[in-house]
Enzyme design. Structure first.
Site, PDB file in Angstrom:
ATOM      1  N   ASN A  45       1.214  -1.222  -0.111  1.00 15.19           N
ATOM      2  CA  ASN A  45       0.112  -0.194   0.114  1.00 15.19           C
ATOM      3  C   ASN A  45       0.903   1.229   0.132  1.00 15.19           C
ATOM      4  OD1 ASN A  45      -2.359  -1.560   0.352  1.00 15.19           O
ATOM      5  ND2 ASN A  45      -1.594  -2.153   2.746  1.00 15.19           N
ATOM      6  N   HIS A 131     -13.845  -2.764   6.639  1.00 17.30           N
ATOM      7  CA  HIS A 131     -12.563  -3.170   6.647  1.00 17.30           C
ATOM      8  C   HIS A 131     -12.288  -3.935   8.504  1.00 17.30           C
ATOM      9  CE1 HIS A 131      -8.430  -2.802   8.299  1.00 17.30           C
ATOM     10  NE2 HIS A 131      -7.824  -3.234   7.356  1.00 17.30           N
ATOM     11  N   GLU A 177     -15.311   3.792   4.724  1.00 13.07           N
ATOM     12  CA  GLU A 177     -14.547   4.140   4.214  1.00 13.07           C
ATOM     13  C   GLU A 177     -14.736   4.698   2.786  1.00 13.07           C
ATOM     14  OE1 GLU A 177     -12.368   0.449   2.874  1.00 13.07           O
ATOM     15  OE2 GLU A 177     -13.342   0.010   5.086  1.00 13.07           O
ATOM     16  N   SER A 181     -10.948  -1.430   0.946  1.00 12.74           N
ATOM     17  CA  SER A 181      -9.291  -1.614   0.874  1.00 12.74           C
ATOM     18  C   SER A 181      -9.217  -3.537  -0.175  1.00 12.74           C
ATOM     19  CB  SER A 181      -9.296  -2.148   2.435  1.00 12.74           C
ATOM     20  OG  SER A 181      -9.981  -3.467   3.128  1.00 12.74           O
ATOM     21  N   ASP A 206     -13.610   6.397   6.798  1.00 11.27           N
ATOM     22  CA  ASP A 206     -12.059   5.705   6.996  1.00 11.27           C
ATOM     23  C   ASP A 206     -10.955   6.269   5.621  1.00 11.27           C
ATOM     24  OD1 ASP A 206      -9.727   3.616   7.096  1.00 11.27           O
ATOM     25  OD2 ASP A 206     -10.567   2.146   7.441  1.00 11.27           O
ATOM     26  N   HIS A 209      -7.308   4.372   2.129  1.00 10.28           N
ATOM     27  CA  HIS A 209      -6.645   4.114   0.799  1.00 10.28           C
ATOM     28  C   HIS A 209      -6.735   5.329   0.249  1.00 10.28           C
ATOM     29  CE1 HIS A 209      -5.376   0.409   1.974  1.00 10.28           C
ATOM     30  NE2 HIS A 209      -7.121  -0.069   2.768  1.00 10.28           N
ATOM     31  N   LYS A 240      -0.016   3.791   4.528  1.00 13.02           N
ATOM     32  CA  LYS A 240      -0.057   2.927   3.628  1.00 13.02           C
ATOM     33  C   LYS A 240       0.487   3.969   2.754  1.00 13.02           C
ATOM     34  CE  LYS A 240      -3.823   0.735   5.025  1.00 13.02           C
ATOM     35  NZ  LYS A 240      -3.350  -0.063   5.434  1.00 13.02           N
TER      36      LYS A 240
END
Ligand SMILES: Cc1ncc(COP(=O)(O)O)c(C=O)c1O
Length: 391
Positions: A45, A131, A177, A181, A206, A209, A240
């Site tokens: 990541n 996640h 998110e 992910s 979140d 990513h 990440k």
């Protein structure tokens, strides 16, 4: 005595679900060394190629020279070292929030924050593909938990209507998110925010990513869509795209002060090492710079190339646009995913097979991540190999 663990491991093995650690004898980067062999790495990541960047390394070393290696204790016990405060002020500045708080991982950030926001008589509404850190935190909070199918606004609305019918005074918290992910798709943030406003719920987003990847200066999806002020709690990780380690929460000053008083993973855990905080600060400064923007532009060129070249068909339909640096290659069967990953490894590529319980049973996949540090030839050769090996 029978070895219970061996028996349990045997069950995992029989279902192709056993996991093993692989030793890497090098730094993270587009190439890594496993068992003394160089492999092209599509597993990390480290989207901007910062994990082994000299700016981060030098910042970490300088902070270690000044502040030592360990933080000594929890920040409420042994005092807060300057690198943590500098990082938090840079994070708040970069994200445009009043304040920020750092944790030793993204997992710890979620685990400390969510139970500090809701209690057992409150309600959490959680996207099905969230996640594990969000799922575990939701369970730990003791709140009533309702899961809505992935990105399904209609079902979320039904849950919100149900929550509205509950006795007054319950707090309702939506967890989702920006970029998922294991699927690499995005949340419909604008519509989520409309719903949360309509029903008076709170939104915890979140951005693990998305930061570093999406939005100007890599500020994430909420900032890219000009919605950051409508997100009550912005979570992210420094581990990440930022190439360091740790997690953060950005939000209002009162939220952060509340977390300092109530987030157990912050209160009851030694502060992250000052060298790591300094490396993360160097990463935030890099992202906020024109050079950082250029690196992010380069990442999107690589993402576009992967999107163009990755063969599609079967379980893998082509999305119209590439929306993140994560490309799932769905195999379905667990053993099939392992076999494809090891065939790719024999050809010089490291791509992880992702299986249950990380993804649903029967939806095992390769999780391919592309970074700004890959070159075109590496992406082309991976896509060729996948095409050849999957037919
Ligand atoms: C969506 C998401 N949130 C949170 C985390 C946890 O972050 P960290 O690795 O910093 O603990 C991860 C890590 O894999 C993640 O993918």
């Amino acid at each position: 005595m029978r070895d219970r663990f061996q028996e349990q491991l045997q069950v995992l093995r029989a279902r192709s679900l056993e996991r093993k650690l692989r030793e890497i004898g090098s730094a993270q980067g587009p190439e890594i060394e496993i068992a003394r062999r160089r492999l092209i790495n599509f597993s990390s990541n480290d989207y901007l190629g910062l994990a082994n960047d000299s700016r981060l390394r030098e910042a970490a070393v300088a902070a270690i020279k000044e502040f030592g290696v360990g933080a000594g204790a929890s920040r409420l016990i042994s005092g807060t070292q300057s690198p943590h405060l500098r990082l938090e002020s840079a994070l708040a500045n970069w994200k445009g929030t009043e304040a920020a708080l750092c944790f030793s991982s993204g997992y710890a950030a979620a685990l400390g924050t969510i139970p500090a926001l809701v209690a057992s008589n409150d309600i959490i509404l959680l996207d099905k593909l969230c996640h594990a850190s969000l799922i575990d935190s939701a369970k730990l909070s003791g709140a009533i938990l309702r899961v809505f199918p992935h990105n399904h606004l209609g079902k979320l609305e039904n849950h919100l209507e149900w929550a509205q019918r509950q006795p007054a005074g319950k707090r309702v918290l939506i967890l989702t998110e920006s970029v998922f992910s294991m699927d690499g798709d995005r949340a419909p943030l604008r519509e989520l925010i409309e719903l949360k406003k309509h029903f008076g719920a709170l939104l915890f987003l979140d951005e693990a990513h998305a930061v570093g990847v999406i939005g100007s200066n890599g500020r994430g999806l909420a900032a890219a869509e000009n919605l950051d002020e409508d997100v009550d709690v912005q979570m992210g990780t420094l581990s990440k795209a930022l190439g360091a380690s740790g997690g953060y929460i950005c939000g209002s000053r009162s939220l952060i002060e509340w977390l300092i008083n109530r987030a157990r993973s912050f209160i009851y855990s030694t502060a992250p090492p000052p060298g790591i905080a300094a490396a993360a600060l160097a990463a935030v400064n890099f992202l906020a710079s024109p050079e950082g923007e250029e690196r992010r532009r380069l990442l999107w060129e690589r993402i576009a190339l992967m999107h163009e070249l990755l063969p599609r068909g079967g379980l893998n339909k082509k999305a119209t646009d590439a929306v993140s640096a994560i490309f799932p290659w769905i195999v379905g069967d667990e053993q099939g995913a392992i076999d494809l990953a090891s065939a790719l490894q024999s050809e010089g590529f490291f791509v992880p097979a992702i299986r249950y319980p990380t993804v649903a049973k029967g939806s095992a996949r390769l999780r391919i991540t592309v970074t700004a540090a890959h070159d075109d030839a590496q992406i082309r050769s991976l896509c060729n190999a996948i095409e050849r090996l999957s037919t």
